[in-house]
Design a protein around this motif. Structure first.
Motif, PDB file in Angstrom:
ATOM      1  N   UNK A 177      -5.545  -0.687  -0.092  1.00 30.07           N
ATOM      2  CA  UNK A 177      -6.102  -1.095   1.192  1.00 30.07           C
ATOM      3  C   UNK A 177      -5.078  -1.598   2.179  1.00 30.07           C
ATOM      4  N   UNK A 178      -3.790  -1.511   1.844  1.00 29.51           N
ATOM      5  CA  UNK A 178      -2.746  -2.023   2.731  1.00 29.51           C
ATOM      6  C   UNK A 178      -2.155  -0.907   3.584  1.00 29.51           C
ATOM      7  N   UNK A 179      -1.337  -1.294   4.551  1.00 34.30           N
ATOM      8  CA  UNK A 179      -0.672  -0.325   5.430  1.00 34.30           C
ATOM      9  C   UNK A 179       0.652  -0.905   5.896  1.00 34.30           C
ATOM     10  N   UNK A 180       1.555   0.011   6.257  1.00 34.27           N
ATOM     11  CA  UNK A 180       2.881  -0.395   6.708  1.00 34.27           C
ATOM     12  C   UNK A 180       3.275   0.467   7.893  1.00 34.27           C
ATOM     13  N   UNK A 181       3.821  -0.187   8.925  1.00 33.97           N
ATOM     14  CA  UNK A 181       4.303   0.546  10.086  1.00 33.97           C
ATOM     15  C   UNK A 181       3.189   1.079  10.975  1.00 33.97           C
ATOM     16  N   UNK A 182       3.586   1.592  12.128  1.00 29.55           N
ATOM     17  CA  UNK A 182       2.621   2.181  13.054  1.00 29.55           C
ATOM     18  C   UNK A 182       3.354   3.109  14.013  1.00 29.55           C
ATOM     19  N   UNK A 183       2.579   3.970  14.654  1.00 29.63           N
ATOM     20  CA  UNK A 183       3.119   4.838  15.694  1.00 29.63           C
ATOM     21  C   UNK A 183       2.748   4.266  17.059  1.00 29.63           C
ATOM     22  N   UNK A 184       3.274   4.866  18.118  1.00 29.51           N
ATOM     23  CA  UNK A 184       2.911   4.411  19.463  1.00 29.51           C
ATOM     24  C   UNK A 184       1.440   4.710  19.737  1.00 29.51           C
ATOM     25  N   UNK A 185       0.964   4.357  20.918  1.00 28.78           N
ATOM     26  CA  UNK A 185      -0.473   4.420  21.186  1.00 28.78           C
ATOM     27  C   UNK A 185      -1.048   5.826  21.153  1.00 28.78           C
ATOM     28  N   UNK A 222      11.107   6.790  -1.131  1.00 28.29           N
ATOM     29  CA  UNK A 222      11.768   6.987  -2.417  1.00 28.29           C
ATOM     30  C   UNK A 222      12.191   5.662  -3.045  1.00 28.29           C
ATOM     31  N   UNK A 223      12.753   4.761  -2.242  1.00 25.40           N
ATOM     32  CA  UNK A 223      13.185   3.462  -2.769  1.00 25.40           C
ATOM     33  C   UNK A 223      12.005   2.701  -3.355  1.00 25.40           C
ATOM     34  N   UNK A 224      10.855   2.785  -2.684  1.00 22.85           N
ATOM     35  CA  UNK A 224       9.662   2.076  -3.152  1.00 22.85           C
ATOM     36  C   UNK A 224       9.140   2.685  -4.443  1.00 22.85           C
ATOM     37  N   UNK A 225       9.098   4.014  -4.504  1.00 23.81           N
ATOM     38  CA  UNK A 225       8.630   4.681  -5.717  1.00 23.81           C
ATOM     39  C   UNK A 225       9.539   4.368  -6.902  1.00 23.81           C
ATOM     40  N   UNK A 226      10.851   4.434  -6.694  1.00 19.58           N
ATOM     41  CA  UNK A 226      11.789   4.125  -7.771  1.00 19.58           C
ATOM     42  C   UNK A 226      11.626   2.683  -8.239  1.00 19.58           C
ATOM     43  N   UNK A 227      11.436   1.768  -7.293  1.00 21.16           N
ATOM     44  CA  UNK A 227      11.248   0.358  -7.636  1.00 21.16           C
ATOM     45  C   UNK A 227      10.038   0.180  -8.553  1.00 21.16           C
ATOM     46  N   UNK A 228       8.946   0.861  -8.232  1.00 21.88           N
ATOM     47  CA  UNK A 228       7.741   0.731  -9.041  1.00 21.88           C
ATOM     48  C   UNK A 228       7.937   1.313 -10.438  1.00 21.88           C
ATOM     49  N   UNK A 229       8.866   2.256 -10.562  1.00 18.86           N
ATOM     50  CA  UNK A 229       9.186   2.836 -11.868  1.00 18.86           C
ATOM     51  C   UNK A 229      10.229   2.018 -12.628  1.00 18.86           C
ATOM     52  N   UNK A 230      10.683   0.941 -12.015  1.00 16.16           N
ATOM     53  CA  UNK A 230      11.655   0.074 -12.669  1.00 16.16           C
ATOM     54  C   UNK A 230      13.094   0.420 -12.357  1.00 16.16           C
ATOM     55  N   UNK A 237       9.568  -1.047   0.353  1.00 10.99           N
ATOM     56  CA  UNK A 237       8.509  -1.539   1.245  1.00 10.99           C
ATOM     57  C   UNK A 237       7.658  -2.528   0.458  1.00 10.99           C
ATOM     58  N   UNK A 238       8.029  -3.787   0.496  1.00  6.37           N
ATOM     59  CA  UNK A 238       7.363  -4.810  -0.313  1.00  6.37           C
ATOM     60  C   UNK A 238       5.950  -5.099   0.179  1.00  6.37           C
ATOM     61  N   UNK A 239       5.688  -4.753   1.447  1.00  7.40           N
ATOM     62  CA  UNK A 239       4.360  -5.073   2.008  1.00  7.40           C
ATOM     63  C   UNK A 239       3.228  -4.291   1.359  1.00  7.40           C
ATOM     64  N   UNK A 240       3.534  -3.194   0.670  1.00  8.76           N
ATOM     65  CA  UNK A 240       2.457  -2.370   0.097  1.00  8.76           C
ATOM     66  C   UNK A 240       2.459  -2.409  -1.432  1.00  8.76           C
TER      67      UNK A 240
END
Length: 479
Positions: free
Chosen positions: A417-425, A441-449, A474-477
């Motif tokens: 249910x979370x989100x990160x970033x946005x585009x212009x209007x 990629x950095x986030x996926x690798x982190x989750x894999x350890x 991306x720690x926010x998600x």
């Protein structure tokens, strides 16, 4: 100690009737096998939240403004010139008028995320999904953008994410490939097999393609032709043993040749695949409820549903990374385009592909969750770039937009249910927290350890990484 027993080995042999030496021999044998097998399981850099990845790739350029990225201002400017000054040039056209989403958006789930009506089933899973709305690419060309999404580079020849994951973590299965690719039944995606190549990593880490057509063998030429039927049975095993001896003798004189080692390992795995691949791809044992969930009998939805169901079965059996392609090579349309590249008629093309992705991906998330597998399986859905918020010329299509698109992730440590970033209007460019493949990629690798800054390979005088010299988690998600 040495005077009485001679040496440690003698001591272990005498201790417990030889059980100590047996255990030592077993441990030494494991070490030898691990050193010889580049796909032996390896420890992660830190505690992992996910043990496997299923990536859904939508080649062609899925339109974010018609699917995941709600832009009410774009709807307000419907029909007005997008570029009144006439200074902009899109990839293949001059901008037309502003074109709002062809499908209405609604809020869904406890999180209240906006999803278009093109994806009614995925909208029910929105509380399991996290969206990255500020994705960008460095190319507006399908091939280079595909390469970047898969390997972090717009040039071919760099290792794909699946190859990096198996290089870092090894395999969880002895009888199936660590990295499996399930192409669209219509054919390979733009860029072809390079998308799942190993690049400069040892060749054993490249993806293995499995046939998704139920009427065909899972792997081409896996079984010998009928004319060699006399070699099956005991004679076949004798031949394999002899061939393995010759292969190892040949390889011992050519140390460091990763392609040779990969070929030998592939042949050895092929023998085991004659049993494991048909079993993994045989869906007869699945319940009717499961088959109905994936809509396997539907003429258009069924083939992708089968890909998603196969992905679940492969992960169940220890495959580390499964990549599914929802769409094939980019060609001109007949009835529809064979992927998401909707230059002429987005309603026609996305209208066809939307229910396919919606049904298969939603079924996969629901199935994984019901089996308790979603927590340990990271699901990723992405495209190589997005599409423009203006119409292409005066038509009903949209041009390529490398400046903005959306990717989503679910399971495996993702904060639903979370989100990160946005585009212009208008959804033209990433505005808040712009992200590239490096961040995903950095986030996926982190989750894999795996730490994306530590996962590297020395090549041509430099330590290479999947994320090059960029990227952050991306720690926010993530939970």
């Amino acid at each position: 100690m040495r005077n009485r027993f001679g040496c440690r080995r003698d001591f272990l042999q005498r201790l417990g009737g030889g059980f100590g030496s047996m255990a030592l021999a077993a441990l030494l044998e494991q070490d030898v096998q691990a050193a010889a097998n580049p796909l032996s399981p390896r420890k992660p850099h830190h505690a992992a939240k996910a043990r496997a990845v299923i990536q859904i790739f939508c080649p062609g350029g899925l339109s974010h403004v018609d699917t995941w990225d709600y832009k009410p201002e774009l709807a307000k400017r419907q029909g007005k010139p997008f570029d009144p000054d006439g200074k902009l040039q899109f990839f293949a056209s001059k901008p037309g008028n502003c074109q709002g989403s062809w499908w209405p958006f609604r809020q869904h789930g406890e999180c209240g995320r906006w999803i278009s009506d093109l994806f009614p089933k995925l909208a029910q899973r929105v509380d399991d999904m996290a969206f990255i709305h500020s994705m960008q690419s460095k190319s507006a060309l399908h091939g280079p953008a595909m390469f970047m999404a898969n390997s972090g580079y717009i040039l071919p020849g760099f290792p794909s994410m699946g190859a990096w994951v198996t290089y870092g973590l090894g395999s969880l299965s002895e009888d199936l490939p660590a990295f499996v690719v399930l192409p669209d039944p219509r054919g390979l995606p733009p860029g072809g097999v390079i998308n799942w190549g190993a690049g400069f990593l040892p060749a054993i880490h490249q993806g293995t393609v499995l046939e998704t057509d139920a009427e065909k063998p899972p792997i081409a030429d896996l079984f010998p032709p009928k004319s060699f039927a006399n070699l099956r049975g005991p004679a076949e095993q004798t031949s394999r043993d002899f061939l393995q001896m010759l292969n190892r003798e040949h390889a011992s004189q050519r140390e460091g040749n990763s392609e040779l080692e990969a070929r030998i390992a592939a042949y050895e795995l092929a023998a085991r695949l004659q049993l494991s691949a048909p079993e993994a791809t045989d869906l007869h044992g699945e319940t009717e409820v499961t088959k109905k969930l994936y809509q396997l009998d539907h003429e258009d939805i069924g083939p992708f549903g089968r890909q998603c169901l196969l992905a679940r079965r492969l992960v169940e059996r220890g495959v580390r990374f499964v990549q599914i392609y929802c769409g094939a090579e980019n060609t001109t349309a007949k009835k529809i385009r064979p992927n998401w590249d909707s230059h002429e008629d987005l309603v026609r093309d996305h209208g066809y592909w939307g229910p396919i992705l919606d049904s298969g991906a939603a079924a996969l998330l629901a199935d994984l969750k019901s089996r308790g597998m979603l927590d340990s399986t990271l699901v990723i859905c992405t495209s190589e770039f997005g599409r423009q918020p203006a119409a292409q010329g005066s038509g009903k299509g949209r041009d390529h937009n490398p400046g903005a698109f959306t990717a989503w992730m679910a399971g495996g440590g993702i904060k639903g249910g979370s989100a990160y970033g946005s585009t212009d209007e208008l959804g033209f460019k990433a505005a808040e927290n712009p992200a590239y493949s490096y961040e995903l990629h950095a986030t996926a690798l982190h989750l894999l350890g795996l730490d994306h800054e530590k996962l590297s390979f020395y090549h041509n005088g430099i330590q290479r990484r999947l994320t090059d010299v960029h990227g952050h988690v991306i720690k926010e998600i993530i939970t």
